[in-house]
Design an enzyme around this catalytic site. Structure first.
Site, PDB file in Angstrom:
ATOM      1  N   VAL A 266       0.757  15.097  20.212  1.00 32.11           N
ATOM      2  CA  VAL A 266       0.476  14.000  19.283  1.00 32.11           C
ATOM      3  C   VAL A 266      -0.133  14.556  17.999  1.00 32.11           C
ATOM      4  O   VAL A 266       0.207  14.154  16.893  1.00 32.11           O
ATOM      5  CB  VAL A 266      -0.482  12.975  19.935  1.00 32.11           C
ATOM      6  CG1 VAL A 266      -0.997  11.990  18.907  1.00 32.11           C
ATOM      7  CG2 VAL A 266       0.232  12.249  21.048  1.00 32.11           C
ATOM      8  N   ALA A 267      -1.042  15.534  18.146  1.00 28.22           N
ATOM      9  CA  ALA A 267      -1.689  16.095  16.966  1.00 28.22           C
ATOM     10  C   ALA A 267      -0.707  16.897  16.124  1.00 28.22           C
ATOM     11  O   ALA A 267      -0.756  16.879  14.904  1.00 28.22           O
ATOM     12  CB  ALA A 267      -2.853  16.980  17.394  1.00 28.22           C
TER      13      ALA A 267
ATOM     14  N   ILE B  19       2.558  16.640  15.834  1.00 28.76           N
ATOM     15  CA  ILE B  19       3.685  15.955  15.193  1.00 28.76           C
ATOM     16  C   ILE B  19       3.174  15.284  13.924  1.00 28.76           C
ATOM     17  O   ILE B  19       2.263  14.463  13.979  1.00 28.76           O
ATOM     18  CB  ILE B  19       4.298  14.910  16.138  1.00 28.76           C
ATOM     19  CG1 ILE B  19       4.941  15.621  17.321  1.00 28.76           C
ATOM     20  CG2 ILE B  19       5.335  14.071  15.405  1.00 28.76           C
ATOM     21  CD1 ILE B  19       5.260  14.697  18.469  1.00 28.76           C
TER      22      ILE B  19
ATOM     23  N   ASP C 207      20.529   8.603 -26.962  1.00 30.40           N
ATOM     24  CA  ASP C 207      20.961   7.865 -28.140  1.00 30.40           C
ATOM     25  C   ASP C 207      20.019   8.212 -29.271  1.00 30.40           C
ATOM     26  O   ASP C 207      18.898   8.620 -29.031  1.00 30.40           O
ATOM     27  CB  ASP C 207      20.828   6.361 -27.892  1.00 30.40           C
ATOM     28  CG  ASP C 207      21.934   5.842 -27.007  1.00 30.40           C
ATOM     29  OD1 ASP C 207      22.924   6.563 -26.826  1.00 30.40           O
ATOM     30  OD2 ASP C 207      21.786   4.715 -26.509  1.00 30.40           O
TER      31      ASP C 207
ATOM     32  N   ASP D  96      22.533   1.612 -23.918  1.00 29.05           N
ATOM     33  CA  ASP D  96      22.018   0.248 -24.005  1.00 29.05           C
ATOM     34  C   ASP D  96      23.098  -0.818 -23.891  1.00 29.05           C
ATOM     35  O   ASP D  96      22.845  -1.929 -23.455  1.00 29.05           O
ATOM     36  CB  ASP D  96      21.197   0.053 -25.290  1.00 29.05           C
ATOM     37  CG  ASP D  96      21.908   0.592 -26.517  1.00 29.05           C
ATOM     38  OD1 ASP D  96      23.124   0.844 -26.424  1.00 29.05           O
ATOM     39  OD2 ASP D  96      21.258   0.764 -27.563  1.00 29.05           O
TER      40      ASP D  96
ATOM     41  N   ASP E 171      28.236   1.223 -22.086  1.00 33.64           N
ATOM     42  CA  ASP E 171      27.547   2.455 -21.690  1.00 33.64           C
ATOM     43  C   ASP E 171      27.399   2.542 -20.177  1.00 33.64           C
ATOM     44  O   ASP E 171      27.080   3.596 -19.637  1.00 33.64           O
ATOM     45  CB  ASP E 171      26.144   2.512 -22.309  1.00 33.64           C
ATOM     46  CG  ASP E 171      26.190   2.742 -23.813  1.00 33.64           C
ATOM     47  OD1 ASP E 171      27.225   3.234 -24.285  1.00 33.64           O
ATOM     48  OD2 ASP E 171      25.204   2.424 -24.493  1.00 33.64           O
TER      49      ASP E 171
ATOM     50  N   ASN F  97      -0.790  22.087  11.401  1.00 37.44           N
ATOM     51  CA  ASN F  97      -0.218  21.913  12.732  1.00 37.44           C
ATOM     52  C   ASN F  97       0.121  23.240  13.389  1.00 37.44           C
ATOM     53  O   ASN F  97      -0.099  23.417  14.590  1.00 37.44           O
ATOM     54  CB  ASN F  97       1.028  21.022  12.670  1.00 37.44           C
ATOM     55  CG  ASN F  97       0.652  19.609  12.307  1.00 37.44           C
ATOM     56  OD1 ASN F  97      -0.529  19.272  12.262  1.00 37.44           O
ATOM     57  ND2 ASN F  97       1.637  18.783  12.027  1.00 37.44           N
TER      58      ASN F  97
ATOM     59  N   GLU G 195      -3.076  24.514  14.740  1.00 39.08           N
ATOM     60  CA  GLU G 195      -3.523  23.836  15.964  1.00 39.08           C
ATOM     61  C   GLU G 195      -2.731  24.312  17.182  1.00 39.08           C
ATOM     62  O   GLU G 195      -3.296  24.651  18.230  1.00 39.08           O
ATOM     63  CB  GLU G 195      -3.350  22.314  15.811  1.00 39.08           C
ATOM     64  CG  GLU G 195      -4.364  21.697  14.846  1.00 39.08           C
ATOM     65  CD  GLU G 195      -3.963  20.317  14.353  1.00 39.08           C
ATOM     66  OE1 GLU G 195      -3.100  19.670  14.993  1.00 39.08           O
ATOM     67  OE2 GLU G 195      -4.491  19.882  13.316  1.00 39.08           O
TER      68      GLU G 195
ATOM     69  N   ASN H  79      -7.037  16.044  14.531  1.00 39.91           N
ATOM     70  CA  ASN H  79      -5.864  15.440  13.913  1.00 39.91           C
ATOM     71  C   ASN H  79      -6.259  14.272  13.024  1.00 39.91           C
ATOM     72  O   ASN H  79      -5.811  14.137  11.887  1.00 39.91           O
ATOM     73  CB  ASN H  79      -4.917  14.978  15.029  1.00 39.91           C
ATOM     74  CG  ASN H  79      -3.634  14.395  14.489  1.00 39.91           C
ATOM     75  OD1 ASN H  79      -3.047  14.965  13.578  1.00 39.91           O
ATOM     76  ND2 ASN H  79      -3.204  13.274  15.031  1.00 39.91           N
TER      77      ASN H  79
ATOM     78  N   THR I  24      -8.446  15.544   9.864  1.00 40.15           N
ATOM     79  CA  THR I  24      -7.855  16.411   8.840  1.00 40.15           C
ATOM     80  C   THR I  24      -6.540  15.897   8.270  1.00 40.15           C
ATOM     81  O   THR I  24      -6.229  16.191   7.134  1.00 40.15           O
ATOM     82  CB  THR I  24      -7.601  17.814   9.410  1.00 40.15           C
ATOM     83  OG1 THR I  24      -6.739  17.679  10.542  1.00 40.15           O
ATOM     84  CG2 THR I  24      -8.893  18.484   9.824  1.00 40.15           C
TER      85      THR I  24
END
Ligand code: ATP
Length: 925
Positions: free
Chosen positions: A282-283, A285, A329, A651, A655, A717, A720, A745, A748
Site C-alpha cells: 500500500v505504501a 504504490i 497573426d 481569429d 482559420d 517508494n 521504502e 507513507n 511523506t
C-alpha cells in the site's frame, strides 16, 4: 405560441408576438423576469459524480481492500489497537486522496465555465455581450460571420448570411439564410431558411434575429445527446502515467511477495510478515500520483488564466512545453490594433494627417499647408468613401450608453470610444477630423446593401443610394483592389487607369508599406439603374480608384521582450498576416522576428509552390504576407513535416482548419470568432502574443513540476521497498512494523508531493530548448536520479537500523531510528527534487508551501515518537540526541552526497544543453 408558426410571421408580428422591440430589445428587468420563467439557455449536462461516491472510490483499490481485510482479521485475533490504528490511517489516506481528487475535479469544472460562450444582444437600447446562457425568448441577437448561433432565432435581417447546420441536418454545405416569411407548413429543419438554429455556425455575412426558443426547447435541445462529444480530459502524460502506474503496482506487489517469502523463510511469523507485506505494498504504490498530476495541471492552468491564457484542452498544457514554432497573426496580436491614419495619397499627391488615437482632432497637410476640403474634390471623395464603406462608430463617452468620465478635458483620448473594426475606426476618425461624420452623411445617403469584408477578397463594399442614384463604395487591400479598378481619379477627373498610373499608385502604396503602414485603397462607382447588384462580383468591377490611406498600428510594447524570450528558449516566431508584404517585413524587423537573411513569402508565391518546394524554404521563412486563411494550413503542415511542434493563432472562421491541425491552436479571446475558439486549444483573453509566451513558460513549468514529484514519490517508494527487501534478504528483523510503514507513507507522500506540484520554475526554464515531444518522462537523467536516490535512502535507513540494533540491542529503538531516518531522508530529499541539478542550486525556503508541508509532516511524526499513548500504538521509543545525530547523518547522505557529487562535476550538471534557435529538437523515442 405554436412553434410551427414562427417562420410564417413578418418582422413586426414577430416582435409583437414575443413582446419585444426590434430597435431597443428587451429591458434588463423583463429579461430577468423571462430568465426566471424559461430557465437558462443551456442544454442539460451529464451527471456529476457525487462527492460521497468520490470518497468511497478511494477505498476501491485492490491493495487497500486487502489491507482492510488483513486489519479486520488482526482485529478479530485480538489486536484491537493495531487494527484501529491501521484503519484510522487508511481513512486518513482516503480523506487526503478525496481532497486531492475533489479539488482536481472542481478546478477542471471552473476551467470549463470560463470558456462558456457569449452572445451579442440588444437590451435597453444598447448592444451588449452577455453569457449565452442568459438569453431569453424575445432577445434581439446580432450575428456575425464566425459566431455560433446562441439560441433558436427567427431572423429579422440577413445580409449574405450563411450558416453551417451539419450538426442538425447533416448537410455540410452552408445554407443561405433570409429574413423573409415562409408561407408553407410541414417544413423540415433544413427548409426553415428564416430560422437560425442554436449551435449552428455563421460562416459568412451578418444578421439580426429574435430569440424564439432557448435551452432544451431548441431544435438542438431535442437532440442534445448528439452535440459536443466530451472534450478530451486526459493528457497523453496522464495516460502514460496510468500505464506506468500499472507497471509500478506489479513491481511493488512482486517485491512485496519476495519480502514476505524471504521473511518467512528466515523465521519471521507468517502473520506479521503478511501484514507488513500488505502495508508495504500500500505504501509503495503511488496511488496519489494521478490526482496530484491533475492538480498540478489544473493549478497550472489557473496560473495561466491569471496570465490571460485560457486552456480549452488540457492535453495542450503538455504540448505547450514542446512548442518549437509560434506562428502568429500580426494585427492585434503582435501589434496594438489601434490604427491611426497618418498618410494619404490621391492622384499623385501625398498628404500627411496629424492627430493621435481616436480623438477626431487633427489636420490634413499637403506640403505643410492644411488641405482645403472645399476645393479638393479628390480628398472629399476619399473621405466620403472612407466614411460610407464603414461599420465602425466613434462615440463619445456618455453617449450611446457609454460611461462618461468626470473631471476630464472633453478631448482626452479616453473620452472617445471606437466601436467596431479598428481599421475602419481609423478611417472614421480621419473623415471626422475634416468634418465628414457619419451623421452628416446619414441624411444624404442610405445604405442599401453590404458586401462584407472577407479575408479572401480582402475588401468590402457597400451599395448606397442618394438623390441622384446609387453608388458602390469599396475599400480594401490596394494591390487586389486596383485589379478591380478601370479608372482613377486624377487631378479632379476620372481618367482610365493606365499602366503608368497604376504603377504610380502601386509605388505610393509600397512606399507607405515600407514605413510599416497598413495601407487601404479606396474606390467607387456610380451605378446605372439597370446594373445588377446581387453579388460582390456584380458591383466590385470597373471601379474608379480614389486613393490610399496609410495607417500606423504600433507594435505591442511587451512583444519585443516576448520574442527575445522565445529566441532564448529555442522557439522560432513566424508572422502570418493578411497585410502587405512590405508592411509585414517592416514590422517583423522592428520586432526582431525577421533576422538578417531571413525570408518572407507572400500568398501568391506560396500558391505557386509545391509542398516539396515549401518544405525546402519553410525553415528560413519568418514572414508570410497577404496570405489567405487556407495558406495557414499548408504552413502548419510544412512545419510539422520538418518535425516542428507548431503553435498557430487565428481569429476568423476560415482559420479553424489551421488552428485544428496545429499542435497548439490558439484563438483570440476578444476579436476571435466562436468558430475559431471552438477549434482552439488555447484562447488568449487579451489577444496578445506575449501571453502565448507566458503560457509556454507555464506549460514548461507544469511539466517540470510533474517530473519533480514523480521523482520524489518514486525515489521515496524505492527507498521504502529496499529497506524492507534488503533487511529480509540479510535475515535481519523487520526494520519497520506495518503501522510505521503506513505512517511513513501518509506523512511523506501527500502534502510534500502536492507542494512540489506548485513549485516555482527554475530561473533558466526559458533558456532551455523545448523538450522533444516524445521525450520520456524519465528522460534527462530522471530515471537515474530516482534509482540512485532511492537506493541510497534504502541503504542509509537500513544502515541506521543495523547500527542502532548492534549498539543498543533494542529492536524497538532500532525500528524507531529506521522510521525516523526514512521520514527525514524523504523530507530532505524533497528539496533536492526541486532542481534538475542539486539541492545547493536553489533557495530552500523559496517554496513556502513545501516548507509548510515539510513542517506539517514533522508535526505528524514527532508526537508518534514522544507522546506516550502513541508510542504504544506505533511501537516507538523516544529518541535521544545520539539517535537523532545518527538519523540526520543517515537521512542527509542520499541528498548531500549526491548533491556534492553533482556540484563536483557529474556530467549532467556541468554540461549545459545546447540551445538550437529555431530548429526542432530531434524526436527521441
Ligand atoms: P492578421 O490579423 O492575420 O495579421 P490582418 O488583420 O492584417 O492580418 P486581414 O484582416 O485579413 O489581415 O486584412 C488583410 C487586408 O485586408 C489588409 O491589409 C487590408 O488591406 C484589408 N482590410 C482589412 N480590414 C479591412 C476592412 N475592414 N475593409 C476593407 N479592407 C480591409
Amino acid at each position: 405560441m405554436e412553434q410551427k408558426m414562427w417562420h410564417r410571421l413578418g418582422p413586426r408580428e414577430l416582435v409583437e408576438a414575443l413582446g419585444s422591440d426590434a430597435a431597443s430589445g428587451l429591458s434588463a428587468a423583463e429579461a430577468a423576469r423571462r430568465l426566471a420563467e424559461h430557465g437558462r439557455n443551456e442544454l442539460a449536462e451529464g451527471r456529476r459524480t457525487p462527492p460521497i461516491v468520490l470518497f468511497l472510490n478511494q477505498f476501491k483499490d485492490f491493495m487497500v481492500l486487502v489491507l482492510i481485510g488483513a486489519t479486520l482479521i488482526s482485529g478479530l485475533l485480538g489486536e484491537y489497537m493495531d487494527a484501529a490504528a491501521i484503519l484510522a490511517i487508511i481513512v486518513l489516506n482516503g480523506v487526503l486522496g478525496f481532497i486531492q481528487e475533489y479539488r482536481a475535479e472542481q478546478s477542471l469544472r471552473s476551467l470549463k465555465a470560463l470558456s462558456a460562450p457569449t452572445a451579442r444582444v440588444v437590451r435597453d437600447g444598447t448592444v451588449q455581450d452577455i453569457p449565452a446562457a442568459n438569453l431569453v425568448p424575445g432577445d434581439i441577437v446580432i450575428l456575425e460571420s464566425g459566431d455560433r448561433v446562441p439560441a433558436d432565432l427567427r431572423l429579422l435581417e440577413a445580409s449574405s448570411l450563411y450558416t453551417e447546420e451539419s450538426a442538425l441536418t447533416g448537410e455540410s454545405v452552408p445554407v443561405e439564410k433570409s429574413a423573409r416569411p415562409i408561407d408553407e407548413d410541414g417544413l423540415g429543419t433544413g427548409d426553415l431558411k428564416n430560422i437560425g438554429f442554436m449551435g449552428t455556425m455563421v460562416t459568412r455575412g451578418t444578421g439580426r434575429g429574435i430569440v424564439i426558443r432557448t435551452g432544451m426547447q431548441t431544435e438542438m435541445g431535442k437532440i442534445a445527446h448528439m452535440i459536443e462529444q466530451a472534450e478530451e480530459a486526459e493528457t497523453p502524460l496522464q495516460r502514460r502515467l496510468a500505464q506506468l502506474g500499472k507497471v509500478l503496482i506489479a513491481v511493488a506487489i512482486g517485491l512485496t511477495v519476495m519480502v514476505v517469502i524471504a521473511g518467512i523463510l528466515h523465521g519471521q511469523p507468517a502473520y506479521d510478515m503478511f501484514l507488513a507485506g500488505v502495508s508495504l505494498a500500500v505504501a509503495a504504490i503511488p496511488e496519489g500520483l494521478p490526482a496530484i498530476v491533475t492538480i498540478a495541471l489544473a493549478l497550472g492552468v489557473q496560473r495561466m488564466i491569471r496570465r490571460r491564457a485560457i486552456v480549452r484542452k488540457l492535453p495542450s498544457v503538455e504540448t505547450l512545453g514542446c512548442a518549437t514554432v509560434i506562428c502568429s497573426d500580426k494585427t492585434g496580436t503582435l501589434t496594438q490594433n489601434k490604427m491611426t491614419v497618418t498618410r494619404l495619397w490621391t492622384g499623385g499627391r501625398t498628404l500627411e494627417v496629424t492627430g493621435e488615437g481616436y480623438v477626431p482632432r487633427g489636420e490634413v497637410l499637403e506640403n505643410g499647408a492644411p488641405a482645403d476640403l472645399k476645393r479638393d474634390a479628390a480628398l472629399r471623395r476619399l473621405l466620403q468613401v472612407a466614411a460610407l464603406c464603414n461599420n465602425a462608430r466613434l462615440v463619445r463617452a456618455g453617449e450611446d450608453g457609454q460611461p462618461r468620465r468626470a473631471g476630464r478635458q472633453a478631448e482626452a483620448a479616453e473620452e472617445w470610444i471606437m466601436q467596431g473594426d479598428p481599421t475602419e475606426g481609423a478611417l472614421i476618425v480621419l473623415a471626422a477630423k475634416l468634418g465628414v461624420t457619419v451623421s452628416s452623411l446619414e441624411g444624404l445617403y442610405r445604405r442599401e446593401k453590404e458586401y462584407p469584408f472577407d479575408s479572401e477578397r480582402k475588401r468590402m463594399s457597400v451599395l448606397v443610394s442618394h438623390q441622384g442614384g446609387r453608388i458602390v463604395c469599396t475599400k480594401g487591400a490596394p494591390d487586389l483592389l486596383m485589379e478591380q479598378c478601370a479608372y482613377v481619379l486624377w487631378d479632379g477627373n476620372v481618367v482610365p487607369f493606365t499602366p503608368s498610373l497604376r504603377q504610380k499608385a502601386a509605388e505610393a502604396a509600397e512606399k507607405m508599406a515600407e514605413s510599416a503602414l497598413r495601407v487601404l485603397g479606396l474606390a467607387y462607382r456610380d451605378l446605372r439603374p439597370q446594373d445588377p447588384t446581387d453579388s460582390e462580383a456584380d458591383v466590385e468591377k470597373q471601379l474608379i480608384f480614389v486613393g490610399l490611406a496609410g495607417m500606423i498600428d504600433p507594435p505591442r510594447r511587451e512583444v519585443l521582450g516576448a520574442i527575445a524570450t522565445c529566441r532564448q528558449a529555442g522557439i522560432k516566431t513566424v508572422m502570418i498576416t493578411g497585410d502587405h508584404r512590405l508592411t509585414a517585413e517592416a514590422i517583423a524587423s522592428q520586432l526582431g522576428i525577421l533576422p538578417r537573411g531571413g525570408r518572407s513569402l507572400d500568398g501568391r508565391q506560396l500558391e505557386a509552390m509545391t509542398d516539396a518546394q515549401l518544405d525546402r524554404v519553410v525553415e528560413d521563412t519568418y514572414v508570410y504576407a497577404r496570405v489567405a486563411p487556407e495558406h495557414k494550413l499548408r504552413i502548419v503542415k510544412a512545419l510539422q513535416r520538418k518535425g516542428h511542434v507548431v503553435a498557430m493563432t487565428g481569429d476568423g472562421v476560415n482559420d479553424a482548419p489551421a488552428i485544428k491541425s496545429a499542435d497548439i491552436g490558439i484563438a483570440m479571446g476578444i476579436t476571435g470568432t466562436d468558430v475559431s475558439k471552438e477549434a482552439s486549444s488555447l484562447v488568449l483573453s487579451d489577444d496578445n502574443f506575449a501571453t502565448i509566451v507566458a503560457a509556454i513558460e507555464e506549460g514548461r513549468g507544469i511539466y517540470e513540476n510533474i517530473r519533480k514529484f514523480i521523482r520524489y514519490l518514486l525515489a521515496s517508494n524505492v527507498g521504502e521497498i529496499l529497506t524492507m527487501f534488503l533487511a529480509m534478504m540479510f535475515a535481519l528483523p523487520l526494520p519497520l512494523v506495518p503501522i510505521q510503514i503506513l505512517w511513513v507513507n501518509l506523512v511523506t507522500d501527500g502534502l510534500p508531493a502536492m507542494a512540489l506540484g506548485v513549485d516555482q520554475p527554475e530561473k533558466d526554464l526559458m533558456r532551455q530548448p523545448p523538450r522533444g515531444s516524445r521525450e520520456s518522462i524519465f528522460a534527462r537523467r530522471l530515471g537515474w536520479k530516482i534509482i540512485s536516490r532511492g537506493l541510497l535512502i534504502g541503504l542509509c535507513t537500513l544502515g541506521a537500523f543495523v547500527l542502532t540494533l548492534r549498539s543498543s540491542g533494542d529492536l524497538q529503538r532500532a525500528q524507531t531510528v529506521a522510521f525516523a531516518t526514512l521520514v527525514m531522508a524523504q523530507l530532505i530529499h524533497v528539496f533536492d527534487c526541486r532542481s534538475s541539478r542539486s539541492i545547493f542550486h536553489r533557495n530552500l525556503l523559496e517554496n513556502r508551501w513545501l516548507v509548510l508541508a515539510v513542517l506539517s509532516s514533522l508535526a505528524l511524526m514527532i508526537p508518534v515518537l514522544y507522546v506516550e499513548p502513541l508510542q504504544a500504538i506505533f511501537k516507538t521509543v523516544p529518541l535521544g540526541f545520539r539517535d537523532w545525530s545518527l538519523v540526520f547523518v543517515a537521512a542527509g547522505i542520499p541528498t548531500f552526497v549526491m548533491g556534492i557529487g553533482s556540484v563536483l562535476g557529474s556530467p549532467g550538471s556541468r554540461k549545459r544543453r545546447r540551445i538550437t534557435y529555431g530548429g526542432p529538437r530531434p524526436v527521441s523515442s
